[in-house]
Design a protein around this motif. Structure first.
Motif, mmCIF file in Angstrom:
data_model
loop_
_atom_site.group_PDB
_atom_site.id
_atom_site.type_symbol
_atom_site.label_atom_id
_atom_site.label_comp_id
_atom_site.label_asym_id
_atom_site.label_seq_id
_atom_site.Cartn_x
_atom_site.Cartn_y
_atom_site.Cartn_z
ATOM 1 N N LYS A 83 0.880 -1.450 -0.278
ATOM 2 C CA LYS A 83 0.068 0.323 0.036
ATOM 3 C C LYS A 83 0.696 1.346 0.169
ATOM 4 N N LYS A 84 2.364 1.176 0.726
ATOM 5 C CA LYS A 84 2.810 2.977 1.098
ATOM 6 C C LYS A 84 3.401 3.163 -0.339
ATOM 7 N N LEU A 85 3.894 1.525 -1.033
ATOM 8 C CA LEU A 85 4.304 1.640 -2.299
ATOM 9 C C LEU A 85 3.431 2.275 -3.731
ATOM 10 N N GLU A 86 2.385 1.969 -3.421
ATOM 11 C CA GLU A 86 1.090 2.270 -4.693
ATOM 12 C C GLU A 86 0.995 3.385 -4.025
ATOM 13 N N VAL A 133 4.990 -3.370 -11.552
ATOM 14 C CA VAL A 133 6.318 -3.361 -10.832
ATOM 15 C C VAL A 133 7.086 -4.768 -10.493
ATOM 16 N N SER A 134 7.955 -5.313 -10.633
ATOM 17 C CA SER A 134 8.636 -6.586 -10.704
ATOM 18 C C SER A 134 8.556 -7.709 -9.240
ATOM 19 N N LEU A 135 8.900 -8.486 -9.010
ATOM 20 C CA LEU A 135 8.705 -9.252 -7.809
ATOM 21 C C LEU A 135 9.897 -8.664 -7.055
ATOM 22 N N MET A 136 11.211 -8.419 -7.840
ATOM 23 C CA MET A 136 12.112 -8.598 -6.756
ATOM 24 C C MET A 136 11.911 -6.725 -6.465
ATOM 25 N N ASP A 137 11.628 -6.385 -7.104
ATOM 26 C CA ASP A 137 11.729 -4.653 -6.898
ATOM 27 C C ASP A 137 10.627 -5.031 -6.135
ATOM 28 N N TRP A 184 1.907 4.643 -12.919
ATOM 29 C CA TRP A 184 2.653 3.536 -13.230
ATOM 30 C C TRP A 184 1.871 2.920 -12.259
ATOM 31 N N ASP A 185 1.191 1.301 -12.256
ATOM 32 C CA ASP A 185 0.323 0.211 -11.594
ATOM 33 C C ASP A 185 1.183 -0.548 -10.874
#
Length: 301
Positions: free
Chosen positions: A227-230, A241-245, A236-237
């Motif tokens: 949520k913080k990232l979103e 975002v890649s799993l590793m990122d 950008w959705d």
């Protein structure tokens, strides 16, 4: 010993593996520390490679001495390489000898194709030939020579990397850690001190606790961190975002939230460097932007 960055790397790797193949936490934790122990095996394996080169050189000298028709070089062989003071210290190191005795698969066979080919490349190279021609002997020169030899023919040798990856899959990701440990070991050796202590994997209980806490809290905070990232993504959705990122960012956010005494810039820089190892070329820029924005939003120093 592993530095905090390397511990963070192992946590990131472990979280990534969890989201590829979820297991119970106690199993995951055990796997993480098993992975750390495997780095030590790789570290010893690389030290043994250097010792193997010395043993191979000694073997070549013995073959020359036993020839029916001998050259001057066979009769009076140049022994500067086998008398290298750094190689002698590594060869005599009791911890290396004991651990190799307990794990005989870490000893190199003198007929191993990679060992032989690497030795041939080394002896054909200008650096080796110049070193062998130099009549002076000093510990500093021996140390510098072995350090450069290790960097050129082992640390930067793609064939060596592929060979290790085939023997143990995790080694391919961790070779940069083992390389750093070997370089430090060579650099730490002193002429007038016995070579006894090799680098340990985990310094103390504090480092072990740090690793466990960071791993557990990252898994527990995954949804909140998403949520913080979103909230901080622009045009950008989250799904893109890649799993590793995501793993790198979630681990970094967790550390920023749960380890208040570590300065934010230190944490951000650490995970930028981790991104350079595990993620794409542009991930470090993306990760830096998200973490910097998060710290500013929280006024996190």
């Amino acid at each position: 010993m592993l530095g905090r960055r390397q511990i963070r790397e192992k946590v990131v790797q472990t979280v990534y593996s969890y989201y590829q193949n979820p297991v119970k936490f106690d199993v995951l934790e055990k796997n993480m520390f098993t992975g750390i122990e495997k780095i030590y095996h790789l570290y010893i394996y690389e030290l043994n490679f250097l010792v193997g080169l010395k043993e191979l050189a000694e073997n070549q000298i013995e073959i020359g001495k036993n020839k029916f028709i001998k050259t001057d070089a066979d009769i009076n062989p140049n022994q500067k390489f086998i008398n290298n003071k750094v190689l002698l210290k590594l060869e005599e190191n009791p911890e290396r000898l004991f651990f190799t005795g307990q794990h005989k698969q870490l000893k190199w066979d003198l007929h191993d194709d990679l060992l032989v080919k690497t030795f041939q490349r080394i002896t054909a190279g200008k650096r080796y030939q110049d070193f062998m021609k130099e009549e002076s002997y000093s510990f500093e020169e021996d140390q510098k020579f072995i350090g450069k030899l290790f960097l050129r023919y082992i640390a930067e040798n793609d064939d060596f990397h592929d060979y290790l990856g085939d023997k143990e899959l995790s080694w391919y990701d961790d070779i940069h850690i083992a390389n750093s440990m070997v370089q430090k070991t060579i650099g730490f050796l002193k002429e007038d001190e016995e070579s006894r202590t090799l680098i340990k994997m985990i310094k103390d209980d504090e480092d072990k606790t740090f690793a466990i806490k960071l791993l557990r809290n990252t898994l527990d905070s995954w949804e909140n961190n998403e949520k913080k990232l979103e909230e901080r993504l622009e045009n950008w959705d989250l799904e893109r975002v890649s799993l590793m990122d995501k793993v790198i960012l979630s681990t970094a956010l967790t550390e920023l939230d749960n380890f208040p005494f570590t300065p934010s810039r230190v944490i951000i820089n650490e995970y930028i460097e981790i991104a350079k190892v595990f993620a794409t070329d542009r991930s470090n820029i993306f990760i830096n932007g998200i973490l910097d924005k998060y710290c500013k939003d929280l006024n996190r120093i």
